[in-house]
Design a protein around this motif. Structure first.
Motif, PDB file in Angstrom:
ATOM      1  N   TYR A  44       0.846  -1.189   0.000  1.00 31.06           N
ATOM      2  CA  TYR A  44       0.000   0.000   0.000  1.00 31.06           C
ATOM      3  C   TYR A  44       0.885   1.244   0.000  1.00 31.06           C
ATOM      4  CZ  TYR A  44      -3.965  -2.970   1.421  1.00 31.06           C
ATOM      5  OH  TYR A  44      -4.959  -3.926   1.482  1.00 31.06           O
ATOM      6  N   PHE A  99      -8.172   4.615  11.084  1.00 31.29           N
ATOM      7  CA  PHE A  99      -8.647   4.348   9.738  1.00 31.29           C
ATOM      8  C   PHE A  99      -9.731   3.288   9.747  1.00 31.29           C
ATOM      9  CE2 PHE A  99      -5.824   6.774   7.125  1.00 31.29           C
ATOM     10  CZ  PHE A  99      -4.631   6.849   7.813  1.00 31.29           C
ATOM     11  N   GLN A 151       0.793   5.191   1.225  1.00 33.71           N
ATOM     12  CA  GLN A 151       0.080   6.148   2.054  1.00 33.71           C
ATOM     13  C   GLN A 151       0.712   7.523   1.878  1.00 33.71           C
ATOM     14  OE1 GLN A 151      -0.019   5.339   6.276  1.00 33.71           O
ATOM     15  NE2 GLN A 151      -1.564   6.888   6.662  1.00 33.71           N
ATOM     16  N   GLN A 161      -5.365  -8.102   7.910  1.00 33.87           N
ATOM     17  CA  GLN A 161      -4.013  -8.031   7.404  1.00 33.87           C
ATOM     18  C   GLN A 161      -3.129  -7.413   8.488  1.00 33.87           C
ATOM     19  OE1 GLN A 161      -3.871  -6.133   3.549  1.00 33.87           O
ATOM     20  NE2 GLN A 161      -5.475  -7.441   2.727  1.00 33.87           N
ATOM     21  N   PHE A 162      -1.923  -7.893   8.570  1.00 32.56           N
ATOM     22  CA  PHE A 162      -0.945  -7.373   9.525  1.00 32.56           C
ATOM     23  C   PHE A 162       0.025  -6.475   8.770  1.00 32.56           C
ATOM     24  CE2 PHE A 162      -1.723  -9.750  13.447  1.00 32.56           C
ATOM     25  CZ  PHE A 162      -2.614 -10.696  12.998  1.00 32.56           C
ATOM     26  N   PHE A 163       0.165  -5.263   9.274  1.00 31.46           N
ATOM     27  CA  PHE A 163       0.983  -4.269   8.581  1.00 31.46           C
ATOM     28  C   PHE A 163       2.352  -4.124   9.227  1.00 31.46           C
ATOM     29  CE2 PHE A 163      -1.681  -2.088   5.461  1.00 31.46           C
ATOM     30  CZ  PHE A 163      -2.924  -2.612   5.769  1.00 31.46           C
ATOM     31  N   GLY A 164       3.327  -3.853   8.382  1.00 33.77           N
ATOM     32  CA  GLY A 164       4.650  -3.503   8.863  1.00 33.77           C
ATOM     33  C   GLY A 164       4.722  -2.032   9.206  1.00 33.77           C
ATOM     34  N   PRO A 165       5.879  -1.576   9.717  1.00 35.17           N
ATOM     35  CA  PRO A 165       6.025  -0.177  10.136  1.00 35.17           C
ATOM     36  C   PRO A 165       6.149   0.774   8.963  1.00 35.17           C
ATOM     37  CG  PRO A 165       8.073  -1.357  10.427  1.00 35.17           C
ATOM     38  CD  PRO A 165       7.064  -2.373  10.039  1.00 35.17           C
ATOM     39  N   GLY A 166       6.410   0.251   7.789  1.00 40.12           N
ATOM     40  CA  GLY A 166       6.482   1.098   6.609  1.00 40.12           C
ATOM     41  C   GLY A 166       7.878   1.583   6.274  1.00 40.12           C
ATOM     42  N   GLY A 168     -10.572   4.630   4.408  1.00 37.73           N
ATOM     43  CA  GLY A 168     -11.010   6.009   4.486  1.00 37.73           C
ATOM     44  C   GLY A 168      -9.808   6.932   4.616  1.00 37.73           C
ATOM     45  N   GLN A 169     -10.097   8.228   4.727  1.00 36.90           N
ATOM     46  CA  GLN A 169      -9.028   9.218   4.768  1.00 36.90           C
ATOM     47  C   GLN A 169      -8.350   9.314   6.128  1.00 36.90           C
ATOM     48  OE1 GLN A 169      -8.386   9.807   1.596  1.00 36.90           O
ATOM     49  NE2 GLN A 169      -8.630  12.016   1.604  1.00 36.90           N
ATOM     50  N   LEU A 188       3.617   0.811   2.809  1.00 31.80           N
ATOM     51  CA  LEU A 188       3.272  -0.191   3.805  1.00 31.80           C
ATOM     52  C   LEU A 188       3.150  -1.559   3.175  1.00 31.80           C
ATOM     53  CD1 LEU A 188       0.502   1.887   5.577  1.00 31.80           C
ATOM     54  CD2 LEU A 188       2.725   1.312   6.563  1.00 31.80           C
ATOM     55  N   LEU A 240       4.605   7.044   2.483  1.00 30.32           N
ATOM     56  CA  LEU A 240       4.927   5.907   3.335  1.00 30.32           C
ATOM     57  C   LEU A 240       4.432   4.654   2.616  1.00 30.32           C
ATOM     58  CD1 LEU A 240       5.910   4.932   6.187  1.00 30.32           C
ATOM     59  CD2 LEU A 240       3.510   5.109   6.908  1.00 30.32           C
ATOM     60  N   GLN A 293      -3.392  11.086   3.815  1.00 27.50           N
ATOM     61  CA  GLN A 293      -4.327  10.219   3.097  1.00 27.50           C
ATOM     62  C   GLN A 293      -4.371   8.827   3.729  1.00 27.50           C
ATOM     63  OE1 GLN A 293      -6.073  11.403   0.335  1.00 27.50           O
ATOM     64  NE2 GLN A 293      -5.113  13.360   0.852  1.00 27.50           N
ATOM     65  N   GLY A 294      -5.404   8.088   3.369  1.00 26.93           N
ATOM     66  CA  GLY A 294      -5.445   6.689   3.760  1.00 26.93           C
ATOM     67  C   GLY A 294      -4.595   5.856   2.812  1.00 26.93           C
ATOM     68  N   PRO A 295      -4.188   4.688   3.232  1.00 26.40           N
ATOM     69  CA  PRO A 295      -3.397   3.811   2.362  1.00 26.40           C
ATOM     70  C   PRO A 295      -4.164   3.445   1.096  1.00 26.40           C
ATOM     71  CG  PRO A 295      -3.297   3.072   4.643  1.00 26.40           C
ATOM     72  CD  PRO A 295      -4.351   4.123   4.583  1.00 26.40           C
ATOM     73  N   ARG A 317       4.611   4.783  12.801  1.00 25.87           N
ATOM     74  CA  ARG A 317       4.356   3.348  12.950  1.00 25.87           C
ATOM     75  C   ARG A 317       3.427   2.873  11.839  1.00 25.87           C
ATOM     76  NH1 ARG A 317       4.601   2.136  18.567  1.00 25.87           N
ATOM     77  NH2 ARG A 317       3.940   0.019  18.057  1.00 25.87           N
ATOM     78  N   GLY A 318       3.393   1.575  11.660  1.00 29.41           N
ATOM     79  CA  GLY A 318       2.440   1.006  10.705  1.00 29.41           C
ATOM     80  C   GLY A 318       1.049   0.954  11.299  1.00 29.41           C
ATOM     81  N   LEU A 319       0.144   0.339  10.587  1.00 32.62           N
ATOM     82  CA  LEU A 319      -1.230   0.228  11.053  1.00 32.62           C
ATOM     83  C   LEU A 319      -1.390  -0.977  11.974  1.00 32.62           C
ATOM     84  CD1 LEU A 319      -1.482   2.003   8.439  1.00 32.62           C
ATOM     85  CD2 LEU A 319      -3.761   1.059   8.205  1.00 32.62           C
ATOM     86  N   PHE A 366      -4.118   0.725  -2.158  1.00 32.09           N
ATOM     87  CA  PHE A 366      -3.632  -0.590  -2.552  1.00 32.09           C
ATOM     88  C   PHE A 366      -2.824  -0.505  -3.847  1.00 32.09           C
ATOM     89  CE2 PHE A 366      -3.840  -5.171  -2.745  1.00 32.09           C
ATOM     90  CZ  PHE A 366      -4.010  -5.505  -4.074  1.00 32.09           C
ATOM     91  N   TYR A 382      -8.419   0.222  11.933  1.00 32.05           N
ATOM     92  CA  TYR A 382      -6.997   0.177  12.231  1.00 32.05           C
ATOM     93  C   TYR A 382      -6.596   1.485  12.900  1.00 32.05           C
ATOM     94  CZ  TYR A 382      -6.105  -3.937   9.272  1.00 32.05           C
ATOM     95  OH  TYR A 382      -6.078  -5.203   8.734  1.00 32.05           O
TER      96      TYR A 382
END
Lengths: 114, 115
Positions: free
Chosen positions: A35, B90, A37, A103-108, B106-107, A90, A88, A41-43, B42-44, A45, B36
């Motif tokens: 993703y 989010f 970001q 889903q598990f996200f990394g720190p980016g 979302g934003q 992700l 960023l 804004q939101g992430p 940090r990440g989500l 895909f 999230y």
């Protein structure tokens, strides 16, 4: 149990250059999604990899490409960088089975394009 | 097209007071909804999800969310806010048009909890 890891943490590039970002999924996960970001804004895909193949792609140009390795880790490559690619990035992992799980996200990786 | 809307850029609440972060969605078919949280640099982190079943979903760190089909909403709530809850939140919906689990976000809403 390590979660999703990404490298590098930060990266500064100039316009026109190429960049490679890396991701290792959470143990037991075989699917990796990327993703973008942008600030405020939101992430969004970019694409998803499973069994070393791109399964779905978001609305991103061909300058964005990826790869998944046999150990499920993944790379995101961006060619001909533009200022607008600053964001960023992700990585998220999940098991293919039970795709409705979270889903598990990394720190980016924070990419800055100058 | 599927989408998620978070109508508030920022929510301010005093510590100890209840908090609500709003989310509305637009999907064809049954929605799979997620919340999230993102702390600075940090990440989500996953908080909770609604797939099916009870409309009130309980998640991590004392958060809960109420799914309302008639209002197409999935608001995040907590009975008593903590200063440490201050972060970016989010809401996301699973893209039902794919089998990859792609998330549409979302934003984001910044939650500020003041002591």
């Amino acid at each position: 149990d390590a979660g999703v890891t990404q490298s590098p943490t930060h990266l500064i590039k100039t316009r026109g250059q190429q960049v490679t970002l890396r991701c290792s999924p959470k143990s037991g996960h075989d699917t990796v999604s990327w993703y973008q970001q942008a600030l405020g804004q939101g992430p969004q895909f970019i694409f998803q990899y499973y069994e070393e193949e791109e399964r779905q792609r978001g609305n991103f140009p061909d300058r964005f490409s990826g790869h998944q390795f046999p150990n499920y880790s993944s790379e995101l490559n961006v060619n001909a960088l533009l200022l607008g690619d600053s964001a960023l990035y992700l990585c998220a992992s999940s098991p293919q089975r039970g795709w409705d799980n979270e889903q598990f996200f990394g720190p980016g990786t924070r990419l800055t394009v100058l | 097209a599927q989408s998620v809307a978070q109508p508030e850029d920022q929510v301010n609440v005093a510590e100890g007071n209840p908090l609500t972060v709003k989310c509305t969605y637009s999907v064809s078919g049954n929605p799979y909804l997620f919340w999230y949280v993102q702390y600075p640099n940090r990440g989500l982190q996953f908080l909770l999800k609604y797939i099916t079943g009870d409309n009130l979903v309980k998640g991590s760190y004392g958060f809960e969310a109420e799914f309302n089909k008639s209002q197409t909403s999935f608001h995040l709530k907590k009975p008593s806010a903590l200063v440490s809850d201050s972060a970016l939140y989010f809401c996301a919906v699973r893209d039902v048009g794919s089998n990859t689990g792609k998330l549409i976000f979302g934003q984001g809403t910044t939650l500020q909890v003041k002591p």
